[in-house]
Design a protein around this motif. Structure first.
Motif, PDB file in Angstrom:
ATOM      1  N   ILE A 201       0.840  -1.198   0.000  1.00 27.79           N
ATOM      2  CA  ILE A 201       0.000   0.000   0.000  1.00 27.79           C
ATOM      3  C   ILE A 201       0.876   1.248   0.000  1.00 27.79           C
ATOM      4  N   ALA A 202       0.642   2.100  -0.991  1.00 27.88           N
ATOM      5  CA  ALA A 202       1.569   3.201  -1.243  1.00 27.88           C
ATOM      6  C   ALA A 202       1.497   4.286  -0.180  1.00 27.88           C
ATOM      7  N   PHE A 203       2.675   4.727   0.247  1.00 30.60           N
ATOM      8  CA  PHE A 203       2.795   5.904   1.105  1.00 30.60           C
ATOM      9  C   PHE A 203       3.395   6.998   0.222  1.00 30.60           C
ATOM     10  N   ALA A 204       4.667   6.871  -0.139  1.00 32.00           N
ATOM     11  CA  ALA A 204       5.296   7.825  -1.055  1.00 32.00           C
ATOM     12  C   ALA A 204       5.966   6.995  -2.139  1.00 32.00           C
ATOM     13  N   SER A 205       5.285   6.899  -3.272  1.00 28.05           N
ATOM     14  CA  SER A 205       5.646   5.933  -4.316  1.00 28.05           C
ATOM     15  C   SER A 205       7.091   6.005  -4.791  1.00 28.05           C
ATOM     16  N   SER A 206       7.673   7.206  -4.836  1.00 31.99           N
ATOM     17  CA  SER A 206       9.029   7.320  -5.380  1.00 31.99           C
ATOM     18  C   SER A 206      10.087   6.982  -4.331  1.00 31.99           C
ATOM     19  N   LEU A 207       9.649   6.725  -3.100  1.00 32.99           N
ATOM     20  CA  LEU A 207      10.587   6.421  -2.009  1.00 32.99           C
ATOM     21  C   LEU A 207      10.353   5.038  -1.409  1.00 32.99           C
ATOM     22  N   ASP A 208       9.119   4.550  -1.494  1.00 33.51           N
ATOM     23  CA  ASP A 208       8.760   3.267  -0.875  1.00 33.51           C
ATOM     24  C   ASP A 208       9.570   2.112  -1.456  1.00 33.51           C
ATOM     25  N   GLN A 209      10.063   1.271  -0.598  1.00 34.02           N
ATOM     26  CA  GLN A 209      10.720   0.062  -1.080  1.00 34.02           C
ATOM     27  C   GLN A 209      10.541  -1.051  -0.048  1.00 34.02           C
ATOM     28  N   GLY A 210      10.126  -2.217  -0.550  1.00 32.43           N
ATOM     29  CA  GLY A 210       9.947  -3.363   0.334  1.00 32.43           C
ATOM     30  C   GLY A 210      11.287  -3.987   0.670  1.00 32.43           C
ATOM     31  N   GLY A 211      11.354  -4.654   1.802  1.00 32.19           N
ATOM     32  CA  GLY A 211      12.579  -5.332   2.202  1.00 32.19           C
ATOM     33  C   GLY A 211      12.280  -6.308   3.315  1.00 32.19           C
ATOM     34  N   THR A 212      13.331  -6.698   4.054  1.00 27.49           N
ATOM     35  CA  THR A 212      13.132  -7.753   5.048  1.00 27.49           C
ATOM     36  C   THR A 212      13.769  -7.412   6.390  1.00 27.49           C
TER      37      THR A 212
END
Lengths: 484, 477
Positions: A201-212
């Motif tokens: 779910i997008a917060f700030a699309s140009s900064l968001d990145q999934g990880g672990t």
């Protein structure tokens, strides 16, 4: 059993010393026993977890397993999970059951990982303490009066308390690395576009990145190689080939150049944290590295530019939560405007509303150039100063956070102080670079994190150095006393 | 005072892509509400748009056909506003860097040509539809149309009259249909426009305050609405009042325009580049490939029809006025054996178009195949079917699966060409009208018509007149 890493458990599963059902039951037992203390989960789905564990056992029996088959994990509640509530930590989505799986969720499922539930988080990932969650704050397992960091606070706390072997997280300005540092676990934010954002779910699309988030770098490598890679559903995901991270991390290196940004060791940094990070850097130096001090130009502007760009994108991304098609909807409204106003006023919490207002303001006619455009220019400058730095050094190392975990409630009334928590992490988001946080010591019983920032797509390098560091140290093996 | 009307049009044309601009859902018209909306069109949490390249190619085609510059890097932007038919709370459109810009097109008014500049044409997604009827105390939303690709074509304020506006809109309509980038269906909303209208004293360089008339979905409405709006503005100014910059609606039933919202009430759309989509990059290779495969444009077809089929300018104009008519003509032409182009043209312009007009439908919905049409015309050409009966056959063949031959056979419409039968008829006539035979033999050639008429009468009009002529001459020596 819960003290073992994914790597270790995976080998026990393969050797059939234990079954996934047994393993999953063990972790579910720990969740029942301990989660009331830390509130790291929003949703626990035992039935589904056990069904997935059974399937995993079949795969293992057939020899069709991966390193992650049968391993209990959890997803941050920002990732859409088909058939399971996906709240994003908000009242707005308290009733939202996703009709589809996020790409990250799908890839981990296909690898045979067992999802035991969804972890708590700051509402819509907006926060650095996990206190903005509609489901209440998460407590730091190292001291339950303290925050776990945020926004992936639930995932970090669950790993620290060993309620799960690995967890997903998302990082827009430090939301994986800062809680990883506060909770004494390993967290990686990959290069922007390395992991698909589809279903996150997008917060700030140009900064968001999934990880672990995991106990060890090695486990991070295993999870990251599973979730990385191009996804046609996300136009910003990268076509770049994905290295075999878990293999790469064991290779040796000649001499690397480590950049130490002077601006990361300024007066804002707690002195004990500073000492611990410097100690850790010395260990890496001994492994074969040259230390180079450098100035990261404009990095001091990262927090202000971030707090323009991120809210701007958020104000637009969160417009879809209008009470019309799904999510919270105020009943008995008289007209359309009232429906919007009341659904959004009651469905969103204060921090989310604050950022929507900031974002709407900076995009408004007459203010756009002065704020949004200016912030984008600053962002370019910051990216450029990283590019310049990486001409002279191979990786950049510094602290993850200015201080260890603070008390719950301590900064809630002071947004600026709260935002400054991400002062060292935001740069990597603005520049789209991979960054890793690993534990490097304790200060008054609270973990301290060290951050390794790599060049574009160089996750393999930061993971490798992190892994070799963890072979030399045991900070990552510590367990909080109440959760033994 | 001498007033000049200044008009600029924003035409929204729906692109004929199979799927939506940013999702795989179908764009087909007329499905039950909300059955053609995917989770992307519905703006579900976490979903992302993926750009449909088919729309890109269509936009480039339009740009090439209107002498536009093609932007090597164009950017999608979000236009933010709240409305229930806009699921994401923003429309993905283009703002600062449209895909094509700086073009122009010629329009013809009373055989004089005028060039209208095209400022830009950009890609954007359509919104859904609010349904205000049929729900108690509530409104429904149909999101089938949400995400459908549109090309918004913006003209410079070069247009000076309602008639010019109509001509420009028709010209663009014809062009997008020729390019195959839109079905141009105005009833279904595939082609509609907003008109910006202002007035100024003739010779004045400064533009007057403009109003925007929204959502005009027929050529006639555009002309009508502009006329009314210009009159209204002139009256206001001549009465010493001022024009408010506002958005107006045209009501075709009351035949008036009325205010919808003022400038103060206008949304601040907070445009910014959409971070979910990469810039669209277009290289020369792609442009050249599209250029090579560009279909024949209206002007080219018009000239070709004149040279290839020897048509008059008028005939060529009518036959190429609509790509479907032109295609129908060429379809028939390819299938005929003996019928001449002129004959086909006459029959299309005459009987066929009048049939379509009576039924109030376009040639696309024509229920006579080009094969059957060709067959009928061949029979006329070969004098096996009379023109009058051919019209009957056309009506009977409409929507019928029966072969043309059997329709003619069953109704006994075929002209008699058998020499023996015709000879027998002639013999009877010659026997019955000795006086006239005498006159013919004395050199009155014209009287042959009398015999043909009698033969026709005797055969109830179903005899091949050429054959009768031929055999009569032989008989009378």
């Amino acid at each position: 059993m819960h003290q073992k890493t994914i790597k270790q458990l995976s080998s026990e599963l393969t050797l059939k010393k234990i079954s996934s059902v047994e393993l999953t039951k063990e972790f579910l037992k720990r969740v029942r026993l301990y989660d009331s203390k830390i509130n790291s989960f929003i949703t626990i789905d035992e039935e589904r977890a056990l069904a997935e564990a059974k399937e995993a056992d079949v795969l293992i029996k057939k020899g069709a397993n991966t390193f992650l088959t049968g391993i209990p994990i959890a997803h941050k509640d920002i990732f859409c999970t088909k058939g399971i509530k996906t709240s994003c930590g908000s009242k707005m989505l308290d009733n939202f059951i996703s009709p589809y799986d996020a790409t990250i969720v799908k890839r981990l499922k296909e690898a045979g990982a067992v999802c035991i539930g969804k972890t708590n988080m700051d509402e819509f990932a907006m926060g650095s303490s996990n206190e903005t969650s509609f489901y209440g704050p998460v407590h730091n397992p190292w001291n339950i009066e303290n925050v776990p960091g945020g926004s992936s606070g639930g995932s970090a706390a669950a790993i620290a308390a060993r309620l799960v072997c690995g967890a997903t997280g998302s990082d827009t300005g430090g939301s994986i690395r800062q809680p990883a540092a506060f909770c004494g676990v390993t967290g990686i934010k990959p290069t922007y576009g390395r992991v698909s954002r589809y279903g996150m779910i997008a917060f700030a699309s140009s900064l968001d990145q999934g990880g672990t988030l995991t106990q060890t770098v090695e486990d991070s490598a295993l999870m990251l190689e599973t979730i990385s890679g191009f996804d046609k559903k996300d136009s910003t995901s990268l076509m770049a080939p994905v290295p075999n991270f878990s293999k790469e991390i064991n290779t040796s290196w000649d001499k690397i150049r480590i950049g130490i940004p002077n601006n990361f060791f300024d007066s804002g940094l707690d002195s004990e944290s500073s000492n611990l990070v410097m100690e850790a850097i010395k260990i890496i130096e001994k492994l074969g590295a040259k230390i180079i001090n450098l100035d990261l130009k404009h990095i001091d502007l990262s927090v202000p530019s971030y707090y323009v760009v991120a809210p701007a994108e958020a104000s637009s991304n969160l417009s879809r939560f209008d009470g019309v098609r799904y999510g919270y909807r105020e009943k008995n409204t008289q007209n359309l405007n009232e429906l919007y106003k009341l659904s959004r006023s009651k469905g969103f919490g204060d921090e989310v509303k604050r950022r929507i207002i900031i974002g709407t303001y900076v995009l408004s006619a007459g203010y756009y150039d002065a704020y949004y455009l200016q912030a984008q220019k600053v962002r370019k400058l910051i990216s450029q100063s990283f590019v310049n730095a990486f001409k002279e050094v191979d990786i950049i190392i510094g602290p993850t956070t200015p201080t260890p975990a603070f008390k719950i409630g301590q900064k809630m009334d002071d947004p600026i102080q709260m935002y400054l928590n991400d002062i060292y992490t935001i740069g990597a988001n603005l520049a789209g670079l991979p960054a890793l946080s690993i534990p490097c010591g304790f200060s008054s019983g609270l973990p301290i994190g060290m951050q390794l920032i790599g060049p574009y797509l160089k996750e393999d390098l930061i993971l490798k150095i992190g892994h070799h560091f963890q072979k030399e140290t045991n900070w990552h093996t510590h367990l909080p006393a109440e959760f033994l | 005072m001498n007033w000049e009307i200044v008009i600029g049009l924003e035409i929204h044309t729906q692109l004929a892509t199979k799927s939506k601009l940013f999702s795989g859902a179908s764009t087909k018209y007329g499905a039950p509400p909300n059955t053609q909306a995917s989770i992307i069109d519905l703006g579900y949490p976490g979903v992302l748009p993926v750009f449909n390249k088919e729309a890109l190619i269509m936009a480039i085609k339009f740009g090439l056909a209107t002498n536009c510059k093609i932007s090597p890097n164009s950017i999608f932007a979000r236009k933010n506003y709240f409305y229930p038919d806009l699921p994401k709370g923003y429309q993905i459109s283009q703002y600062e860097h449209p895909i094509v810009y700086d073009g122009n097109i010629d329009i013809e008014i009373n055989s004089t040509t005028k060039n209208i500049k095209i400022t830009r044409a950009h890609l954007e997604e359509d919104a859904g539809k609010s349904l205000h009827q049929s729900f108690d105390e509530a409104s429904g939303v149909d999101l089938n149309r949400a995400g459908t690709p549109l090309l918004e074509i913006v003209s410079e304020p070069d247009i000076r009259s309602a008639i010019e506006a109509g001509a420009y809109m028709r010209k663009i309509h014809k062009l997008v249909c020729y390019l195959g980038i839109s079905d141009g269906n105005m009833q279904e909303g595939s082609f509609r426009c907003d008109a910006n209208v202002s007035i100024r004293e003739k010779g004045d360089k400064k533009l007057g305050t403009r109003t925007e008339i929204k959502n005009l979905n027929s050529f006639r409405f555009v002309e009508k609405a502009i006329e009314l709006e210009a009159e209204r503005q002139i009256e206001l100014i001549e009465n010493g009042q001022i024009i408010n910059q506002e958005t107006r609606l045209y009501d075709d039933i009351k035949n008036e325009t009325r205010s919808m919202r003022s400038k103060e009430e206008a949304n601040d759309y907070r445009y910014f580049p959409d971070p979910d989509l990469l810039p669209i990059t277009i290289d020369d290779e792609l442009i050249n490939k599209i250029k090579e495969n560009l279909p024949e444009l209206p002007e080219q077809k018009y000239l070709r029809f004149i040279s290839e089929y020897d048509f008059s300018e008028y005939d060529s104009e009518v036959l190429t006025s609509n790509i479907d008519i032109a295609n129908f003509f060429e379809g028939v032409f390819k299938k005929t054996k003996s019928a001449k182009a002129k004959l086909i043209s006459n029959w299309i312009q005459g009987e066929l178009l009048s049939m379509l007009n009576t039924k109030n439908i376009g040639i696309k919905e024509c229920k006579i195949s080009t094969e059957d049409f060709a067959k009928i015309l061949d029979l006329i050409e070969e004098d096996e079917l009379s023109s009058n009966l051919a019209k009957e056959v056309l009506h009977l063949a409409w929507g019928s699966k029966e072969p043309i031959e059997s329709i003619i056979e069953k109704n006994g419409y075929k002209l008699i060409s058998d020499d023996n039968i015709i000879t027998k008829i002639i013999d009877d006539i010659v026997k019955n009208f000795p006086e006239q035979v005498e006159q013919y033999k004395n050199g009155n050639q014209k009287i042959i018509g009398f015999f043909v008429g009698k033969a026709m009468q005797a055969a109830e009009g179903k005899v091949n007149p050429k054959k009768v002529n031929q055999l009569l001459k032989k008989k009378l020596g």
